[in-house]
Design a protein around this motif. Structure first.
Motif, short mmCIF file in Angstrom:
data_model
loop_
_atom_site.label_atom_id
_atom_site.label_comp_id
_atom_site.label_asym_id
_atom_site.label_seq_id
_atom_site.Cartn_x
_atom_site.Cartn_y
_atom_site.Cartn_z
N ALA A 7 -0.80 46.40 27.64
CA ALA A 7 -1.08 46.46 28.54
C ALA A 7 -2.03 45.18 28.68
CB ALA A 7 -1.84 47.02 29.87
N ASP A 8 -0.97 44.17 28.93
CA ASP A 8 -1.19 42.28 29.45
C ASP A 8 -0.11 42.21 30.49
OD1 ASP A 8 -1.44 39.83 29.08
OD2 ASP A 8 -2.67 40.09 27.31
N GLY A 34 -2.77 47.10 35.03
CA GLY A 34 -3.65 48.14 34.59
C GLY A 34 -2.91 49.86 35.09
N ALA A 37 -0.30 50.65 33.61
CA ALA A 37 -0.06 51.07 32.16
C ALA A 37 -0.84 52.46 32.54
CB ALA A 37 -1.49 50.67 31.15
N THR A 53 -5.67 46.55 26.06
CA THR A 53 -5.30 46.19 27.64
C THR A 53 -6.28 44.94 27.25
OG1 THR A 53 -5.63 46.90 29.07
CG2 THR A 53 -7.44 47.78 28.20
N GLY A 62 -8.48 45.55 32.73
CA GLY A 62 -8.52 46.14 31.91
C GLY A 62 -9.94 47.32 31.31
#
Length: 127
Positions: A7-8, A34, A37, A53, A62
């Motif tokens: 996750a980014d 997030g 995700a 993340t 995150g």
């Protein structure tokens, strides 16, 4: 090999990390924040071995993601990434649920080593 959720919010970073991790044969799934995700984590019946993340993201950061993931998926190993010292400091209190914090910028070798270390810790039962 492991299933890894990345996750980014930065497209280029997500792609770089996914390609680096895939070099070791891992299956990757990516999310742009997030909340996405967390939706993937809860909706994917196959599950994940590792959550990687970024800390600073819109919608759900995150740290919030890590807290929710640790609560709902206690066997999931969590690695955080950040390029901000203040965010790294925020994560320092999460040692019980987070394996490590990887500092950006990092090399492909750095992220591959961090992932390998986290997956080894998962196998030995250590966070």
């Amino acid at each position: 090999m492991a299933r890894i959720l990345i996750a980014d919010d930065e497209d280029s970073m997500r792609l770089l990390v996914a390609r680096a991790v895939a070099m070791d044969g891992h299956e990757t799934v990516t999310a742009a924040d997030g909340a996405e995700a967390l939706d993937i984590l809860t909706g994917d019946a196959r599950g994940f071995d590792l959550l990687l993340t970024d800390i600073k993201m819109p919608i759900m950061d995150g740290i919030a993601l890590a807290l929710a993931a640790a609560r709902d998926f206690p066997n999931l190993v969590i690695l955080l990434m950040t390029g901000f010292a203040d965010q790294r400091e925020r994560a320092s209190g999460l040692n019980a649920i987070v394996h490590d914090v990887v500092t950006k910028p990092f090399s492909v070798a750095d992220i591959r080593a961090a992932v390998a270390g986290a997956l080894t810790a998962r196998q030995t039962g250590k966070r």
